[in-house]
Design a protein around this motif. Structure first.
Motif, PDB file in Angstrom:
ATOM      1  N   ARG A  46       0.859  -1.182   0.000  1.00 37.97           N
ATOM      2  CA  ARG A  46       0.000   0.000   0.000  1.00 37.97           C
ATOM      3  C   ARG A  46       0.890   1.226   0.000  1.00 37.97           C
ATOM      4  O   ARG A  46       1.743   1.393   0.870  1.00 37.97           O
ATOM      5  CB  ARG A  46      -0.887   0.020   1.235  1.00 37.97           C
ATOM      6  CG  ARG A  46      -1.978  -1.057   1.276  1.00 37.97           C
ATOM      7  CD  ARG A  46      -2.843  -1.096   0.099  1.00 37.97           C
ATOM      8  NE  ARG A  46      -4.252  -0.861   0.120  1.00 37.97           N
ATOM      9  CZ  ARG A  46      -5.124  -0.854   1.078  1.00 37.97           C
ATOM     10  NH1 ARG A  46      -4.794  -0.992   2.313  1.00 37.97           N
ATOM     11  NH2 ARG A  46      -6.390  -0.675   0.841  1.00 37.97           N
ATOM     12  N   LEU A  47       0.751   2.086  -0.977  1.00 37.08           N
ATOM     13  CA  LEU A  47       1.583   3.277  -1.132  1.00 37.08           C
ATOM     14  C   LEU A  47       0.854   4.518  -0.642  1.00 37.08           C
ATOM     15  O   LEU A  47      -0.349   4.666  -0.866  1.00 37.08           O
ATOM     16  CB  LEU A  47       1.974   3.457  -2.602  1.00 37.08           C
ATOM     17  CG  LEU A  47       2.761   2.314  -3.227  1.00 37.08           C
ATOM     18  CD1 LEU A  47       2.804   2.444  -4.737  1.00 37.08           C
ATOM     19  CD2 LEU A  47       4.173   2.278  -2.653  1.00 37.08           C
ATOM     20  N   SER A  48       1.581   5.410  -0.007  1.00 41.12           N
ATOM     21  CA  SER A  48       0.990   6.669   0.444  1.00 41.12           C
ATOM     22  C   SER A  48       0.903   7.645  -0.722  1.00 41.12           C
ATOM     23  O   SER A  48       1.598   7.498  -1.735  1.00 41.12           O
ATOM     24  CB  SER A  48       1.852   7.278   1.548  1.00 41.12           C
ATOM     25  OG  SER A  48       3.093   7.702   1.010  1.00 41.12           O
ATOM     26  N   ASP A  49       0.060   8.663  -0.566  1.00 41.14           N
ATOM     27  CA  ASP A  49      -0.015   9.712  -1.581  1.00 41.14           C
ATOM     28  C   ASP A  49       1.343  10.382  -1.742  1.00 41.14           C
ATOM     29  O   ASP A  49       1.762  10.701  -2.855  1.00 41.14           O
ATOM     30  CB  ASP A  49      -1.067  10.764  -1.190  1.00 41.14           C
ATOM     31  CG  ASP A  49      -2.485  10.218  -1.278  1.00 41.14           C
ATOM     32  OD1 ASP A  49      -2.691   9.174  -1.937  1.00 41.14           O
ATOM     33  OD2 ASP A  49      -3.380  10.834  -0.689  1.00 41.14           O
ATOM     34  N   CYS A  57       3.662   8.367  -3.935  1.00 45.61           N
ATOM     35  CA  CYS A  57       3.300   8.475  -5.356  1.00 45.61           C
ATOM     36  C   CYS A  57       3.712   9.828  -5.922  1.00 45.61           C
ATOM     37  O   CYS A  57       4.192   9.911  -7.055  1.00 45.61           O
ATOM     38  CB  CYS A  57       1.804   8.252  -5.542  1.00 45.61           C
ATOM     39  SG  CYS A  57       1.259   6.583  -5.083  1.00 45.61           S
ATOM     40  N   ASP A  79       0.542  -1.595  -5.944  1.00 42.84           N
ATOM     41  CA  ASP A  79      -0.388  -1.240  -4.866  1.00 42.84           C
ATOM     42  C   ASP A  79      -1.743  -1.857  -5.216  1.00 42.84           C
ATOM     43  O   ASP A  79      -2.397  -1.425  -6.174  1.00 42.84           O
ATOM     44  CB  ASP A  79      -0.501   0.278  -4.747  1.00 42.84           C
ATOM     45  CG  ASP A  79      -1.391   0.705  -3.584  1.00 42.84           C
ATOM     46  OD1 ASP A  79      -2.396   0.010  -3.301  1.00 42.84           O
ATOM     47  OD2 ASP A  79      -1.103   1.744  -2.969  1.00 42.84           O
ATOM     48  N   ARG A 103      -4.738   0.690  -5.170  1.00 44.91           N
ATOM     49  CA  ARG A 103      -4.744   1.663  -6.260  1.00 44.91           C
ATOM     50  C   ARG A 103      -4.849   0.986  -7.626  1.00 44.91           C
ATOM     51  O   ARG A 103      -5.283   1.601  -8.591  1.00 44.91           O
ATOM     52  CB  ARG A 103      -3.461   2.499  -6.221  1.00 44.91           C
ATOM     53  CG  ARG A 103      -3.348   3.394  -4.997  1.00 44.91           C
ATOM     54  CD  ARG A 103      -1.991   4.078  -4.952  1.00 44.91           C
ATOM     55  NE  ARG A 103      -1.796   4.838  -3.751  1.00 44.91           N
ATOM     56  CZ  ARG A 103      -2.113   6.130  -3.609  1.00 44.91           C
ATOM     57  NH1 ARG A 103      -2.651   6.775  -4.615  1.00 44.91           N
ATOM     58  NH2 ARG A 103      -1.908   6.740  -2.467  1.00 44.91           N
TER      59      ARG A 103
END
Length: 195
Positions: free
Chosen positions: A6-9, A12, A135, A138
């Motif tokens: 899971r990637l944070s904003d 990205c 992710d 996303r």
């Protein structure tokens, strides 16, 4: 070499080598788009955005792409967020539909042919050779396709074929196209006896 993260904003937004790819589709095959970060020093691809749908007309596809390529580049000197702006990144796509590529260009997208001819196996081998971070929140369609992809089993011998399966791979293809210039440069380098 798939890593599900899971990637944070913020992670990205920090991407600086962003690659965009499109796989054309209408129905039942979907139109598919991905955004990925290529990190050559770490030999890693991070795919952090996808779009898709059926019966997506060229104008609507261009609108979706422009939206995906519009973001804020951090904060200004006063600390407030900068206004989002359109980042005119090159979008590589399936070269089987030159009229679609031109339609995207007419709508302000820097759409180009990926030049994929005869490079399917090479591009799949490239994706197998890197660490591919996806992710799943996303990019749920891409994550699903990657989980389901496997070599075909020969029922007579019980062995797996060396053939990459074709079908149900639209977001995988979009990502392959996005990275095709990297694939062809690396392939040329290897074939020249330097890799």
């Amino acid at each position: 070499n798939i890593v599900s993260v899971r990637l944070s904003d913020a992670a990205c937004r920090g991407c600086s080598r962003t690659r965009c790819g499109v796989d054309w589709g209408w129905f039942p095959d979907p139109w598919a788009f991905t955004l990925s970060e290529w990190q050559p020093g770490r030999h890693r691809v991070i795919t952090f955005r996808e779009l898709g749908g059926n019966r997506v007309l060229p104008g609507r596809a261009a609108e979706l792409i422009r939206g995906a390529l519009t973001w804020s580049d951090g904060r200004n000197a006063g600390g407030s967020p900068r206004e989002p702006s359109y980042h005119r990144l090159r979008v590589l796509s399936d070269d089987a539909a030159p009229e679609q590529i031109q339609a995207q260009r007419d709508e302000g997208v820097d759409a180009r042919s990926a030049g994929k001819g005869g490079l399917r196996d090479m591009s799949y081998r490239f994706l197998q050779s890197v660490t591919w971070v996806i992710d799943p929140a996303r990019c749920p369609n891409l994550a699903r396709e990657v989980r389901a992809a496997e070599f075909e089993l020969d029922e007579a011998t019980g062995d797996y074929s060396g053939e990459y399966p074709d079908g149900n791979d639209h977001w995988i293809d979009a990502t392959r196209y996005a990275l095709m210039d990297v694939v062809t440069r690396r392939g040329a380098y290897k074939h020249a006896g330097r890799g």
